[in-house]
Design a protein around this motif. Structure first.
Motif, PDB file in Angstrom:
ATOM      1  N   THR A  25      73.554  84.008 -33.464  1.00 43.73           N
ATOM      2  CA  THR A  25      72.147  83.685 -33.243  1.00 43.73           C
ATOM      3  C   THR A  25      71.826  83.689 -31.753  1.00 43.73           C
ATOM      4  O   THR A  25      70.783  84.194 -31.321  1.00 43.73           O
ATOM      5  N   ASP A  26      72.746  83.144 -30.955  1.00 50.19           N
ATOM      6  CA  ASP A  26      72.565  83.155 -29.504  1.00 50.19           C
ATOM      7  C   ASP A  26      72.531  84.584 -28.970  1.00 50.19           C
ATOM      8  O   ASP A  26      71.743  84.897 -28.067  1.00 50.19           O
ATOM      9  N   ALA A  27      73.380  85.459 -29.536  1.00 51.26           N
ATOM     10  CA  ALA A  27      73.400  86.862 -29.106  1.00 51.26           C
ATOM     11  C   ALA A  27      72.092  87.570 -29.440  1.00 51.26           C
ATOM     12  O   ALA A  27      71.759  88.587 -28.832  1.00 51.26           O
ATOM     13  N   VAL A 100      71.433  92.043 -33.658  1.00 44.94           N
ATOM     14  CA  VAL A 100      72.280  92.048 -32.453  1.00 44.94           C
ATOM     15  C   VAL A 100      72.701  93.476 -32.116  1.00 44.94           C
ATOM     16  O   VAL A 100      72.675  93.887 -30.948  1.00 44.94           O
ATOM     17  N   PHE A 101      73.091  94.238 -33.132  1.00 50.44           N
ATOM     18  CA  PHE A 101      73.452  95.646 -32.922  1.00 50.44           C
ATOM     19  C   PHE A 101      72.302  96.405 -32.259  1.00 50.44           C
ATOM     20  O   PHE A 101      72.500  97.191 -31.335  1.00 50.44           O
ATOM     21  N   ASN A 197      84.398  90.106 -29.106  1.00 50.20           N
ATOM     22  CA  ASN A 197      84.562  89.143 -28.015  1.00 50.20           C
ATOM     23  C   ASN A 197      86.021  88.747 -27.759  1.00 50.20           C
ATOM     24  O   ASN A 197      86.292  87.705 -27.160  1.00 50.20           O
ATOM     25  N   ALA A 198      86.953  89.611 -28.183  1.00 54.69           N
ATOM     26  CA  ALA A 198      88.373  89.344 -27.923  1.00 54.69           C
ATOM     27  C   ALA A 198      88.777  89.754 -26.514  1.00 54.69           C
ATOM     28  O   ALA A 198      89.878  89.429 -26.069  1.00 54.69           O
ATOM     29  N   GLY A 199      87.886  90.464 -25.811  1.00 55.13           N
ATOM     30  CA  GLY A 199      88.186  90.899 -24.445  1.00 55.13           C
ATOM     31  C   GLY A 199      88.539  92.370 -24.347  1.00 55.13           C
ATOM     32  O   GLY A 199      89.143  92.792 -23.356  1.00 55.13           O
ATOM     33  N   LYS A 200      88.156  93.167 -25.342  1.00 54.10           N
ATOM     34  CA  LYS A 200      88.481  94.597 -25.325  1.00 54.10           C
ATOM     35  C   LYS A 200      87.853  95.304 -24.133  1.00 54.10           C
ATOM     36  O   LYS A 200      88.510  96.104 -23.466  1.00 54.10           O
ATOM     37  N   SER A 201      86.569  95.043 -23.883  1.00 54.66           N
ATOM     38  CA  SER A 201      85.878  95.747 -22.802  1.00 54.66           C
ATOM     39  C   SER A 201      86.413  95.335 -21.434  1.00 54.66           C
ATOM     40  O   SER A 201      86.517  96.159 -20.526  1.00 54.66           O
ATOM     41  N   THR A 202      86.760  94.060 -21.285  1.00 58.31           N
ATOM     42  CA  THR A 202      87.364  93.609 -20.025  1.00 58.31           C
ATOM     43  C   THR A 202      88.705  94.302 -19.813  1.00 58.31           C
ATOM     44  O   THR A 202      89.031  94.742 -18.697  1.00 58.31           O
ATOM     45  N   LEU A 203      89.496  94.423 -20.886  1.00 56.35           N
ATOM     46  CA  LEU A 203      90.776  95.120 -20.793  1.00 56.35           C
ATOM     47  C   LEU A 203      90.565  96.596 -20.506  1.00 56.35           C
ATOM     48  O   LEU A 203      91.285  97.190 -19.693  1.00 56.35           O
ATOM     49  N   PHE A 204      89.580  97.194 -21.147  1.00 54.57           N
ATOM     50  CA  PHE A 204      89.264  98.604 -20.913  1.00 54.57           C
ATOM     51  C   PHE A 204      88.917  98.838 -19.444  1.00 54.57           C
ATOM     52  O   PHE A 204      89.404  99.785 -18.808  1.00 54.57           O
ATOM     53  N   ASN A 205      88.075  97.979 -18.885  1.00 58.88           N
ATOM     54  CA  ASN A 205      87.692  98.106 -17.478  1.00 58.88           C
ATOM     55  C   ASN A 205      88.893  97.948 -16.556  1.00 58.88           C
ATOM     56  O   ASN A 205      89.038  98.675 -15.566  1.00 58.88           O
ATOM     57  N   LEU A 218      78.941  88.147 -28.413  1.00 54.59           N
ATOM     58  CA  LEU A 218      79.345  88.980 -29.531  1.00 54.59           C
ATOM     59  C   LEU A 218      78.676  90.347 -29.464  1.00 54.59           C
ATOM     60  O   LEU A 218      77.486  90.458 -29.193  1.00 54.59           O
ATOM     61  N   PHE A 219      79.467  91.392 -29.707  1.00 53.92           N
ATOM     62  CA  PHE A 219      78.993  92.773 -29.772  1.00 53.92           C
ATOM     63  C   PHE A 219      78.303  93.221 -28.482  1.00 53.92           C
ATOM     64  O   PHE A 219      77.299  93.920 -28.522  1.00 53.92           O
ATOM     65  N   SER A 220      78.856  92.801 -27.331  1.00 48.14           N
ATOM     66  CA  SER A 220      78.310  93.313 -26.076  1.00 48.14           C
ATOM     67  C   SER A 220      78.594  94.802 -25.939  1.00 48.14           C
ATOM     68  O   SER A 220      77.890  95.519 -25.229  1.00 48.14           O
TER      69      SER A 220
END
Length: 372
Positions: A25-27, A100-101, A197-205, A218-220
């Motif tokens: 809901t916050d997202a 959100v999507f 929100n497990a940190g995939k994008s941070t790890l990718f970067n 969520l779903f950034s």
């Protein structure tokens, strides 16, 4: 609003699933002003019993809420009955996720997939609604002789769904061509998967020196992003970041995102990123496993990445996280994407897995040649 059916196994407690619903809901840029849960013997035509409907209505009046959100997917009948009883807008978990999507889709493909899922979700829910879908291509000249507004709206949506599916077919065809070129070039691919929100994008970067949006939300990341990396051996690797998974994801949403999820089919190895600091890490990991199995990817080579190890001590009372998954089936690497801890070890593990795949392919080819 969340409901747990009695005498049925639940891996998530009501408090946990409500917390995740609040996060969603916050997202969606909405504020949660109250929560209600119930343990019921069965679901009704209003999803919950009459007494619980009255409790929800009283809380809505007290908090002056505009929308009531339910944690499961409501049937069209349940949604209509609830809106009539509560005299306000009612949405379910699927509609919230699609909202959100829609906020986070950036590419043409991502927007098409969200639009497809929204239309497929809306189609069975048109009864009792005055849709006015002229903005989707209807209007003067679209209604046939004797058609009701409902029939017209359904026809407009079905036509729009068909158009989107045709455009997504073109997207898949282009992706297949890219995949063939990659294979001919001999470029291996690893894809990051995991709970949202497990940190995939941070790890990718951190691995690719990129600047993909990585937020504590969520779903950034919704659209697939791919970058080329140089491994320690001197070889190249394509690394992809894709949409995260979540519990109770509607089959309609999964089907609509088939074009994006097909990216996983062409990957040589899946890198499953797990947030070890999350209280429901075990359940989140299981959701990812189940989703991959449902997609026919259960046998795909995989590496488990225990992320956010820099936060372990601050998230626990004894210096250990509540849950660190172990697996005899897959190699495991402990990292901190934010602090860039142990990333070389992860890249070495990916390269080692790719070498094992090559060796297996060579062995299979030798067996085939010997049988000939």
């Amino acid at each position: 609003m969340a409901v747990e059916i009695k005498d049925k196994r639940h891996s998530w407690e009501l408090t946990d699933t409500l917390a995740e619903l609040a996060y969603l809901t916050d997202a969606a840029d909405a504020e949660v002003v109250g929560q209600i849960s119930q343990k019921a013997d069965r679901l009704t035509t209003t999803y919950v019993g009459k007494g619980k409907v009255e409790e929800i209505r009283d809380l809505r009046d007290e908090q002056k809420a505009d929308v009531v959100i339910f944690d499961d997917e409501l049937t069209p009948t349940q949604q209509r009955n609830l809106e009539a009883a509560l005299q306000c807008k009612v949405i379910d978990r699927t509609a919230l996720i699609l909202d959100v999507f829609g906020r986070h889709a950036q590419t043409h493909e991502g927007k098409l997939q969200v639009e497809l899922a929204q239309h497929q979700y809306l189609l069975p829910r048109l009864v009792g609604q005055w849709s006015h879908l002229e903005r989707l291509g209807g209007g003067i000249g679209t209604r046939g002789p004797g058609e009701t507004q409902l029939e017209t709206d359904r026809r407009i949506i079905r036509r729009h769904i068909q158009k989107i599916e045709q455009e997504l077919d073109k997207v898949r065809q282009r992706r297949d061509l890219h995949m063939e070129r990659r294979k001919r070039a001999g470029l291996p691919m690893a894809t990051l998967v995991g709970y949202t929100n497990a940190g995939k994008s941070t790890l990718f970067n951190a691995l690719s020196s990129s600047d993909v949006i990585a937020q504590d939300q969520l779903f950034s990341t919704l659209d697939t992003v791919t970058r080329k990396l140089r491994l320690s051996s001197g070889g190249d690797l394509l690394l992809s970041d894709t949409v995260g998974f979540i519990q109770k994801l509607s089959p309609t949403v999964v089907a609509a995102f088939r074009a994006t999820l097909e990216e996983l089919q062409g990957s040589d190895v899946l890198v499953h990123v797990i947030d070890v600091t999350h209280a429901k890490a075990a359940e989140q990991a299981q959701v990812v496993d189940d989703t991959l199995n449902d997609l026919g990817l259960g046998d795909k080579p995989r590496i488990l990445v225990m992320n956010k190890m820099d936060l372990v001590e601050s998230k626990s009372t004894d210096g250990q996280p509540a849950f660190i998954p172990t697996s005899d089936k897959y190699p495991t690497v402990f990292v901190s994407a934010r602090k860039k801890w142990n990333l070389e070890r992860l890249l070495d593990e990916i390269e080692g897995t790719l070498l094992q795949i090559d060796e297996l392919v060579d062995e299979e080819e030798e067996v085939e040649q010997a049988s000939d």
